[in-house]
Motif scaffolding. Sequence first.
Motif, short mmCIF file in Angstrom:
data_model
loop_
_atom_site.label_atom_id
_atom_site.label_comp_id
_atom_site.label_asym_id
_atom_site.label_seq_id
_atom_site.Cartn_x
_atom_site.Cartn_y
_atom_site.Cartn_z
N MET A 1 0.82 -1.18 0.00
CA MET A 1 0.00 0.00 0.00
C MET A 1 0.88 1.26 0.00
N ALA A 2 1.95 1.24 0.77
CA ALA A 2 2.84 2.39 0.81
C ALA A 2 3.50 2.63 -0.54
N ARG A 3 3.85 1.59 -1.22
CA ARG A 3 4.47 1.72 -2.54
C ARG A 3 3.51 2.37 -3.54
N ALA A 4 2.24 2.00 -3.48
CA ALA A 4 1.25 2.59 -4.37
C ALA A 4 1.07 4.08 -4.07
N PHE A 5 1.10 4.46 -2.82
CA PHE A 5 0.99 5.87 -2.45
C PHE A 5 2.21 6.66 -2.90
N ASN A 6 3.39 6.10 -2.68
CA ASN A 6 4.63 6.82 -2.98
C ASN A 6 4.86 7.03 -4.47
N VAL A 7 4.17 6.28 -5.32
CA VAL A 7 4.29 6.48 -6.76
C VAL A 7 3.79 7.86 -7.15
N ARG A 8 2.74 8.35 -6.46
CA ARG A 8 2.13 9.62 -6.82
C ARG A 8 2.74 10.83 -6.11
N VAL A 9 3.62 10.62 -5.17
CA VAL A 9 4.22 11.72 -4.42
C VAL A 9 5.24 12.43 -5.29
N ARG A 10 5.13 13.76 -5.37
CA ARG A 10 6.08 14.55 -6.15
C ARG A 10 7.12 15.15 -5.22
N HIS A 11 8.36 14.96 -5.56
CA HIS A 11 9.45 15.52 -4.77
C HIS A 11 9.59 17.00 -5.12
N ARG A 12 9.61 17.85 -4.11
CA ARG A 12 9.75 19.28 -4.32
C ARG A 12 11.12 19.71 -3.82
N GLU A 13 11.86 20.32 -4.70
CA GLU A 13 13.20 20.78 -4.35
C GLU A 13 13.27 22.28 -4.57
N PHE A 14 13.63 23.00 -3.52
CA PHE A 14 13.75 24.45 -3.59
C PHE A 14 15.19 24.85 -3.37
N ASN A 15 15.67 25.78 -4.16
CA ASN A 15 17.02 26.29 -4.05
C ASN A 15 16.97 27.75 -3.62
N PRO A 16 18.04 28.26 -3.01
CA PRO A 16 18.07 29.68 -2.67
C PRO A 16 17.84 30.55 -3.90
N CYS A 17 17.14 31.64 -3.72
CA CYS A 17 16.77 32.63 -4.75
C CYS A 17 15.61 32.16 -5.63
N ASP A 18 14.98 31.02 -5.35
CA ASP A 18 13.77 30.61 -6.07
C ASP A 18 12.60 31.46 -5.60
N LEU A 19 11.67 31.72 -6.48
CA LEU A 19 10.44 32.41 -6.13
C LEU A 19 9.37 31.37 -5.83
N VAL A 20 8.66 31.54 -4.71
CA VAL A 20 7.64 30.58 -4.30
C VAL A 20 6.39 31.31 -3.83
N LEU A 21 5.27 30.58 -3.84
CA LEU A 21 4.03 31.04 -3.25
C LEU A 21 3.76 30.20 -2.01
N ARG A 22 3.25 30.82 -0.94
CA ARG A 22 2.96 30.12 0.31
C ARG A 22 1.46 29.97 0.47
N LYS A 23 1.01 28.78 0.80
CA LYS A 23 -0.41 28.50 0.96
C LYS A 23 -0.93 29.20 2.21
N VAL A 24 -2.10 29.83 2.10
CA VAL A 24 -2.74 30.48 3.23
C VAL A 24 -3.40 29.40 4.07
N LEU A 25 -2.93 29.22 5.31
CA LEU A 25 -3.39 28.12 6.14
C LEU A 25 -4.56 28.49 7.04
N HIS A 26 -4.79 29.75 7.25
CA HIS A 26 -5.88 30.16 8.13
C HIS A 26 -6.85 31.05 7.35
N VAL A 27 -8.06 31.04 7.79
CA VAL A 27 -9.08 31.86 7.15
C VAL A 27 -9.32 33.07 8.04
N ALA A 28 -9.18 34.25 7.49
CA ALA A 28 -9.40 35.48 8.24
C ALA A 28 -10.90 35.66 8.48
#
Length: 78
Positions: A1-28
């Motif tokens: 079951m773990a192998r089937a889940f891990n097939v769909r997981v995307r590895h995210r690699e961030f390097n210094p000076c990359d531009l990113v967006l941050r998810k809003v975790l709370h609702v105002a």
Amino acid sequence: MARAFNVRVRHREFNPCDLVLRKVLHVAPNSRGKFSYKYDGPFVVRETFSGGAIILSDMDGTENVLPANAETLKKYYP
């Protein structure tokens, strides 16, 4: 079951000076419901750690105090 889940997981690699967006975790309290913004930013990656923690800074150079988790970020392509 773990192998089937891990097939769909995307590895995210961030390097210094990359531009990113941050998810809003709370609702105002005065948010616009389903029309509110889902992501905040863009931010610049300053430093990455092995556990997935990332130090961000604003576009003007002010560094955020708390680190962000890599799961809550996505790359921004202007």
